[in-house]
Design an enzyme around this catalytic site. Structure first.
Site, short mmCIF file in Angstrom:
data_model
loop_
_atom_site.label_atom_id
_atom_site.label_comp_id
_atom_site.label_asym_id
_atom_site.label_seq_id
_atom_site.Cartn_x
_atom_site.Cartn_y
_atom_site.Cartn_z
CG HIS A 75 -5.78 -8.02 5.51
ND1 HIS A 75 -4.95 -8.29 6.57
CD2 HIS A 75 -5.42 -6.79 5.07
CE1 HIS A 75 -4.12 -7.27 6.76
NE2 HIS A 75 -4.38 -6.35 5.86
CB CYS B 210 -0.96 0.02 1.17
SG CYS B 210 -0.11 0.21 2.73
N1 LIG Z 1 -1.19 -9.22 6.87
C1 LIG Z 1 -0.91 -8.72 5.66
O1 LIG Z 1 -1.63 -8.95 4.67
C2 LIG Z 1 0.32 -7.89 5.46
C3 LIG Z 1 1.19 -7.58 6.52
N2 LIG Z 1 2.29 -6.80 6.27
C4 LIG Z 1 3.20 -6.41 7.36
O2 LIG Z 1 3.72 -7.55 8.03
C5 LIG Z 1 3.93 -7.25 9.40
C6 LIG Z 1 3.23 -8.27 10.27
O3 LIG Z 1 1.84 -8.30 9.96
P1 LIG Z 1 0.89 -9.47 10.48
O4 LIG Z 1 1.70 -10.59 10.99
O5 LIG Z 1 -0.11 -9.72 9.44
O6 LIG Z 1 0.16 -8.76 11.71
P2 LIG Z 1 -0.50 -9.40 13.00
O7 LIG Z 1 -1.58 -8.48 13.41
O8 LIG Z 1 -0.83 -10.83 12.77
O9 LIG Z 1 0.67 -9.37 14.08
C7 LIG Z 1 1.18 -8.16 14.51
C8 LIG Z 1 2.04 -8.40 15.73
O10 LIG Z 1 2.51 -7.13 16.15
C9 LIG Z 1 2.56 -7.13 17.56
N3 LIG Z 1 2.30 -5.78 18.05
C10 LIG Z 1 1.32 -4.92 17.68
N4 LIG Z 1 1.37 -3.80 18.44
C11 LIG Z 1 2.40 -3.96 19.30
C12 LIG Z 1 2.95 -3.18 20.33
N5 LIG Z 1 2.44 -1.98 20.63
N6 LIG Z 1 3.99 -3.68 21.02
C13 LIG Z 1 4.49 -4.90 20.75
N7 LIG Z 1 4.04 -5.69 19.77
C14 LIG Z 1 2.99 -5.24 19.06
C15 LIG Z 1 1.49 -8.08 18.06
O11 LIG Z 1 1.99 -8.68 19.23
P3 LIG Z 1 1.09 -9.53 20.30
O12 LIG Z 1 0.54 -10.68 19.55
O13 LIG Z 1 2.07 -9.95 21.33
O14 LIG Z 1 0.03 -8.59 20.80
C16 LIG Z 1 1.32 -9.05 16.89
O15 LIG Z 1 1.90 -10.28 17.16
C17 LIG Z 1 3.42 -5.81 9.61
O16 LIG Z 1 4.50 -4.92 9.53
C18 LIG Z 1 2.50 -5.60 8.44
O17 LIG Z 1 2.41 -4.25 8.10
C19 LIG Z 1 2.60 -6.36 5.01
C20 LIG Z 1 1.79 -6.65 3.95
C21 LIG Z 1 0.58 -7.42 4.09
C1 LIG Z 2 -2.50 -5.63 2.96
C2 LIG Z 2 -3.24 -4.37 2.70
O1 LIG Z 2 -4.58 -4.46 3.17
C3 LIG Z 2 -5.38 -3.28 3.08
O2 LIG Z 2 -5.70 -3.00 1.75
P1 LIG Z 2 -6.60 -3.89 0.83
O3 LIG Z 2 -5.75 -4.69 -0.07
O4 LIG Z 2 -7.60 -3.03 0.19
O5 LIG Z 2 -7.21 -4.91 1.89
P2 LIG Z 2 -8.45 -5.80 2.19
O6 LIG Z 2 -7.94 -7.18 2.25
O7 LIG Z 2 -9.15 -5.32 3.41
O8 LIG Z 2 -9.50 -5.61 0.98
C4 LIG Z 2 -9.23 -6.02 -0.33
C5 LIG Z 2 -10.44 -5.90 -1.19
O9 LIG Z 2 -11.38 -6.92 -0.79
C6 LIG Z 2 -12.67 -6.35 -0.63
N1 LIG Z 2 -13.45 -7.16 0.31
C7 LIG Z 2 -14.54 -7.90 -0.03
N2 LIG Z 2 -15.07 -8.47 1.06
C8 LIG Z 2 -14.27 -8.11 2.10
C9 LIG Z 2 -14.32 -8.40 3.49
O10 LIG Z 2 -15.19 -9.09 3.99
N3 LIG Z 2 -13.32 -7.88 4.25
C10 LIG Z 2 -12.34 -7.10 3.72
N4 LIG Z 2 -11.37 -6.63 4.55
N5 LIG Z 2 -12.29 -6.77 2.41
C11 LIG Z 2 -13.25 -7.28 1.62
C12 LIG Z 2 -12.39 -4.94 -0.19
O11 LIG Z 2 -13.52 -4.10 -0.38
C13 LIG Z 2 -11.21 -4.58 -1.09
O12 LIG Z 2 -11.66 -4.23 -2.37
C14 LIG Z 2 -4.69 -2.03 3.51
O13 LIG Z 2 -5.65 -1.24 4.18
C15 LIG Z 2 -3.42 -2.30 4.15
O14 LIG Z 2 -3.59 -2.90 5.39
C16 LIG Z 2 -2.57 -3.20 3.33
O15 LIG Z 2 -1.40 -2.99 3.17
#
Ligand SMILES: NC(=O)C1=CN([C@@H]2O[C@H](COP(=O)(O)OP(=O)(O)OC[C@H]3O[C@@H](n4cnc5c(N)ncnc54)[C@H](OP(=O)(O)O)[C@@H]3O)[C@@H](O)[C@H]2O)C=CC1
Ligand SMILES: C[C@H]1O[C@H](OP(=O)(O)OP(=O)(O)OC[C@H]2O[C@@H](n3cnc4c(=O)[nH]c(N)nc43)[C@H](O)[C@@H]2O)[C@@H](O)[C@@H](O)C1=O
Length: 324
Positions: free
Chosen positions: A196, A126
């Site tokens: 997501h 993003c």
């Molecule tokens: N999920 C996705 O689709 C994508 C994720 N990313 C990036 O990957 C990375 C990990 O994401 P993801 O694993 O999905 O996220 P999750 O929400 O699954 O995990 C995030 C982790 O961050 C920790 N955390 C959050 N706030 C704090 C805080 N204040 N202090 C200490 N630890 C904290 C949490 O720890 P605890 O469990 O101990 O509370 C948790 O384990 C992020 O940088 C995200 O931006 C990038 C692209 C896509």
């Molecule tokens: C990883 C990425 O994730 C976020 O961006 P995004 O790609 O737009 O993420 P999304 O997974 O939430 O949605 C993808 C698409 O899917 C559609 N959609 C349908 N039905 C549901 C639904 O039920 N839930 C969600 N969340 N989306 C839905 C939704 O309307 C959109 O068109 C960033 O904010 C940011 O966090 C980032 O970096």
């Protein structure tokens, strides 16, 4: 330590990961952090350090300073962040900006102060302009306006990239930035509103199947295109880049393949075994129309994903079923 010029080129000292290197995974309970943890364990690393957010709140500057000066990690994977889907990003705009800036500021700065040999910062696709040409090349960063729904989160992530580059340029720190595409996998967040799309639809289709619902609501028009990478593939790429990549700027991590949200919904329905109709809710935002990663830089370095979407969806669905 060598001193660098101000042109952001690689002047950092390069070290090799050792099996007993002290490695801190920030966010080890999250989807990405837990996948990195599994990967390092599989590769026989013996000195991994972790803290939950209740043990160490990474927004707390003093607590992070104390932790780094006590533990003195050699390597850091920065996978802790406030993360969520399109509606969570759009709703909790202040939290996404403040918390992510605070976490990354604290971890990156203390890594510099305590001489961390290498840090990997995880950004997100993003960070690219909403209407950038496709596929997204690394050089498109800051060439246009961001997608409105996740602008605060993207601004924090862009600041993280620039911070890694600035610490490299001024202090010679080997801090690298990787940009994953949309991810899914074990330990995903299945919250109905804040997650997501992929985990949200796994849950919604499973619940609809079990209640014999005649239709499932899909947010938006179904026409946006997204790319999905299984988190264990992402962890393998992070491990590969932690060993081999020592450059400023950023590198994309993805599959290089995408599909529409409607196609994704139909694929998930088939994996879950749901046979009803789809109902598109146009009151919900579509977000960026497309964000397909150009992964040629990563492929040229010799890394490619292994888990295709259908296979990954089956694994993710099993994980979901095991947790409800
Ligand atoms: N999920 C996705 O689709 C994508 C994720 N990313 C990036 O990957 C990375 C990990 O994401 P993801 O694993 O999905 O996220 P999750 O929400 O699954 O995990 C995030 C982790 O961050 C920790 N955390 C959050 N706030 C704090 C805080 N204040 N202090 C200490 N630890 C904290 C949490 O720890 P605890 O469990 O101990 O509370 C948790 O384990 C992020 O940088 C995200 O931006 C990038 C692209 C896509
Ligand atoms: C990883 C990425 O994730 C976020 O961006 P995004 O790609 O737009 O993420 P999304 O997974 O939430 O949605 C993808 C698409 O899917 C559609 N959609 C349908 N039905 C549901 C639904 O039920 N839930 C969600 N969340 N989306 C839905 C939704 O309307 C959109 O068109 C960033 O904010 C940011 O966090 C980032 O970096």
């Amino acid at each position: 330590m060598q001193f660098s010029s101000h042109d952001n080129t690689t002047n950092a000292n390069i070290y090799q990961l050792e099996k007993n290197s002290k490695i801190y995974i920030a966010g080890h309970r999250g989807m990405v952090g837990s996948a990195i943890y599994r990967k390092l364990q599989k590769e026989d690393f013996t000195n991994i350090i972790t803290k939950t957010s209740s043990e160490l709140d990474l927004r707390n500057q003093q607590a992070v300073a104390d932790f780094f000066s006590t533990e003195q990690p050699d390597y850091v994977f920065l996978a802790a962040a406030k993360v969520g889907g399109i509606v969570a990003n759009n709703t909790y705009r202040a939290d996404f900006l403040y918390e992510n800036l605070a976490i990354q500021n604290n971890v990156i700065h203390q890594s510099y102060l305590t001489g961390v040999k290498k840090l990997m910062f995880l950004g997100s696709s993003c960070i690219y302009p909403k209407l950038a040409p496709q596929p997204l090349k690394e050089e498109y960063l800051l060439t246009g306006l961001l997608e409105e729904t996740n602008e605060p989160y993207a601004m924090a992530k862009i600041a993280g990239i620039k911070m890694c580059d600035a610490y490299r340029a001024q202090y010679g720190c080997n801090f690298i930035s990787v940009m994953p595409t949309n991810l899914y996998g074990y330990n995903d967040n299945y919250h109905p509103q804040n997650s997501h799309v992929l985990p949200a639809l796994i849950r919604r289709f499973d619940e609809a199947k079990k209640s014999n619902a005649s239709e499932v609501v899909i947010w938006g028009s179904g026409t946006p295109m997204r790319e999905f990478l299984f988190a264990d593939d992402l962890a393998a790429a992070c491990y590969f880049l932690m060993q081999t990549y020592n450059e400023p700027h950023l590198i994309n991590i993805g599959t290089g393949e995408d599909l529409t949200i409607k196609e994704l919904a139909l694929t998930i329905a088939a994996v879950v075994g749901y046979k009803g109709e789809l109902n598109f809710d146009s009151t919900k935002p579509d977000g960026t129309p497309r964000k397909l990663m150009d992964v040629s830089k990563l492929h040229n370095l010799g890394w490619k994903h292994q888990i295709e979407l259908k296979e990954g969806l089956k694994l993710a669905y099993q994980d979901y079923l095991s947790k409800i």
